[in-house]
Design an enzyme around this catalytic site. Structure first.
Site, PDB file in Angstrom:
ATOM      1  N   HIS A 384       0.826  -1.215   0.000  1.00 46.06           N
ATOM      2  CA  HIS A 384       0.000   0.000   0.000  1.00 46.06           C
ATOM      3  C   HIS A 384       0.864   1.271   0.000  1.00 46.06           C
ATOM      4  CE1 HIS A 384      -3.775   2.177   1.250  1.00 46.06           C
ATOM      5  NE2 HIS A 384      -2.865   3.047   1.664  1.00 46.06           N
ATOM      6  N   GLU A 385       1.771   1.338   0.962  1.00 42.46           N
ATOM      7  CA  GLU A 385       2.584   2.558   1.092  1.00 42.46           C
ATOM      8  C   GLU A 385       3.530   2.740  -0.099  1.00 42.46           C
ATOM      9  OE1 GLU A 385       1.628   4.700   3.058  1.00 42.46           O
ATOM     10  OE2 GLU A 385       0.389   3.457   4.361  1.00 42.46           O
ATOM     11  N   HIS A 388       1.651   4.507  -2.837  1.00 37.07           N
ATOM     12  CA  HIS A 388       1.680   5.968  -2.671  1.00 37.07           C
ATOM     13  C   HIS A 388       3.032   6.528  -3.136  1.00 37.07           C
ATOM     14  CE1 HIS A 388      -2.038   6.469  -0.539  1.00 37.07           C
ATOM     15  NE2 HIS A 388      -1.696   5.721   0.477  1.00 37.07           N
ATOM     16  N   HIS A 391       3.480   6.640  -6.899  1.00 36.27           N
ATOM     17  CA  HIS A 391       2.641   7.697  -7.475  1.00 36.27           C
ATOM     18  C   HIS A 391       3.360   9.047  -7.316  1.00 36.27           C
ATOM     19  CE1 HIS A 391      -1.759   9.414  -7.721  1.00 36.27           C
ATOM     20  NE2 HIS A 391      -0.995   9.857  -8.694  1.00 36.27           N
TER      21      HIS A 391
HETATM   22 ZN   LIG Z   1      -3.172   5.150   1.907  1.00 36.16          ZN
END
Ligand SMILES: [Zn+2]
Length: 591
Positions: A384-385, A388, A391
């Site tokens: 998940h991290e 980020h 991105h």
């Molecule tokens: Zn998040």
């Protein structure tokens, strides 16, 4: 006992020396920056393209330093929150930021006052191309900007308008009389933190007691909470009318440059898919073998003890394998993040809890903070991290500074794409039936809470705001009734909508930021559709996805998602996400 930071191997800590070698360098830049904040020479002169260029590029330079100083102080503080040196650096930089934003407060009103033809000439001016989207937004917002005097009056009301939120925060954090309940002979106070833990208890009587006790606290203050929330809704309606928006919903969507059809698509698609949620509820009731399923039975895990207890290095390798569909370049970048000090892995004394990714334009790469524990959930947190972080990395690399920072509407897309890809990989490659069941329920719970539940919240917000806009009174009774109806509609007949659940709206802090929660739903829908597309179409889909990752805030977030092949103005993306939920439900039932 937790380890101290200096006991952790260097390769498990992030390396902030690429931002500043030491605090001395930080202070040096801070002092230099303090002398560069006077922008008064541009005031009244923004009608000239060359001056505008000078002003905006100077803004970028100042912004560059601010970001660098801010991010370093922030991360240093999180390494060990007990260290007051960095608390001080953080407040120094925050104070300077306040000063800077007041020095430059003249800019937006001055731009807004320019005739459209001047603004359009800026948009067409190649020298100003980094700022074209900003000028487009200024033109678009013009009908909602009021006269100078009125704007000043509204600005003076800022603190007053924020009062409802502040009152709720005080009630929520300080005044709620949370009762104690008996858990295995011990008295336990049902606080916010404990509530989540107790509702996952395998002991049903504990869950029931916790549920009733928690709501009892809210119900005891329900008149105050109702008055506070009604005040907040009235404030939303007042401000949207003052700014000549058609409705509060329109105000929220237009501010974020989101096409209103996205919102109605969301509500319609979710409503059409509610039978799937009802099926999930029925499965839960069957698995738990209850005659009656209650609202307090919805968070207890359906599959227990399926944790993959991996060391961090193995977890990282697994994440990389899971994300392999994103291509070799992406894999190399993940490895770089691992090898070159982008990630702070271990939990240490005083370190900030949880996990996040952070990055700004003026530092070489983004960073990730973890507090890694050996559980399945934490493996997903890594994925998940890093989503980020990638991105941020791509948007900073391919966009100019002014367009690099992506908007909240798309902020959870890349992170969720990674979670879905990892999940798909594990489902495909695991032979462990128990783990597969666990993964199915992990995915279904993610969709139920992030997609369906947040849309239910969005429907509630819409109903109460529309009531006030139509001149109907809002009361605690009609809000309770509306919420209970929604709860029944969303969860169906196989669960008892307990009396307490009618009050659930009273405990949602996000409601004091109107029309915010729907973004969680559109975010996960976009992510699921992108991940499905990457799985079925391969390389073309990956290429498109990288265009999105690299797009920052260069256009409306809905337009940017189209780069990844996701058109939220159409129903297709929504249907793909619902289909993914249905497939997982099928798989789960089969297992
Ligand atoms: Zn998040």
């Amino acid at each position: 006992m937790l380890k101290e930071r200096n006991e952790i191997a260097g390769n498990l800590k992030w390396d902030l020396s690429v931002i500043f070698k030491n605090d001395g360098e930080w202070n040096k830049l801070f002092n230099e920056l303090s002398g560069k904040l006077d922008f008064s020479k541009y005031e009244g002169k923004l009608g000239n393209a060359d001056t505008v260029y000078e002003c905006l590029t100077e803004m970028d330079k100042v912004g560059w330093d601010f970001q660098k100083l801010g991010v370093y102080a922030f991360m240093k503080h999180d390494e060990d929150t007990r260290n007051s040196v960095y608390t001080a650096l953080n407040s120094k930089i925050e104070n300077l930021e306040v000063q800077f934003s007041s020095n430059t407060a003249f800019m937006t009103p001055e731009f807004t006052a320019l005739p459209d033809e001047v603004l359009n000439s800026y948009i067409a001016n190649p020298k100003l191309k980094d700022y074209d989207y900003m000028f487009k937004c200024i033109i678009k917002d013009k009908p909602h900007v009021l006269s100078k005097e009125t704007e000043e009056v509204l600005a003076m009301g800022g603190q007053v308008f924020g009062g409802f939120h502040d009152i709720f925060v005080m009630i929520d954090n300080a005044d709620l009389p949370f009762p104690e309940i008996d858990v295995n002979g011990e008295k336990v106070k049902v606080s916010h933190g404990m509530y989540g833990v107790l509702l996952q208890s395998p002991d049903r009587s504990v869950r029931e007691k916790a549920f009733k006790a928690y709501y009892k606290a809210f119900i005891s203050l329900i008149n105050t909470i109702s008055a506070t929330y009604i005040g907040s809704v009235n404030k939303d309606v007042y401000l949207s009318k003052a700014r000549k928006y058609k409705s509060c919903l329109d105000a929220a969507l237009e501010t974020e440059d989101v096409n209103p059809i996205v919102y109605s698509n969301l509500l319609e698609s979710v409503n059409a898919a509610l039978p799937l949620v009802h099926r999930y509820v029925k499965d839960r009731k069957d698995i738990l073998k209850y005659d009656e399923l209650h609202m307090y039975d919805i968070y207890t895990p359906l599959v227990e003890n399926a944790d993959m207890q991996l060391e961090y290095e193995d977890a990282f390798k697994l994440v990389k394998k899971g994300l392999a569909p994103l291509g070799e370049e992406y894999g190399k970048l993940l490895q770089k993040a691992h090898d070159e000090g982008w990630i702070d892995v271990e939990e240490t004394a005083g370190k900030r809890s949880g996990a996040y990714s952070i990055g700004v334009y003026s530092i070489p790469h983004p960073y990730v903070l973890l507090n890694y524990q050996k559980t399945t959930n934490e493996i997903f947190t890594i994925a998940h991290e890093l989503g980020h972080a990638m991105h941020t990395y791509h948007s900073n690399k391919y966009q100019p500074q002014a367009k690099s920072d992506y908007k909240i509407f798309v902020a959870e897309v890349a992170s969720t794409v990674n979670e879905v890809l990892l999940l798909k990989y594990l489902m495909k490659n695991s032979t462990d039936k128990k783990l597969k069941k666990y993964l199915c329920s992990y995915y279904m719970d993610m969709i139920r809470t992030t997609l369906f539940r947040q849309t239910m919240f969005a429907e509630f917000e819409y109903e109460v705001h529309t009531k006030v806009e139509n001149g109907e009174p809002l009361t605690k009774d009609n809000m309770n009734a509306a919420y209970l109806e929604l709860n029944k509609k969303y969860y169906g007949n196989d669960i008892v909508s307990d009396d307490e659940i009618a009050y659930e709206w009273a405990r949602i802090p996000h409601f004091y930021r109107a029309f915010y929660v729907y973004k969680y739903s559109t975010g996960i829908i976009s992510a699921i559709s992108i991940a499905e597309r990457i799985y079925s179409e391969g390389e073309t889909a990956v290429k498109d996805y990288f265009k999105f990752l690299s797009s920052g805030s260069s256009d409306s977030p809905v337009e940017l998602l189209k780069l990844a092949g996701i058109d939220l103005t159409q129903k297709k993306a929504f249907e793909a996400a619902m289909k993914s939920f249905e497939n997982t439900l099928d798989e789960f039932e089969k297992l």
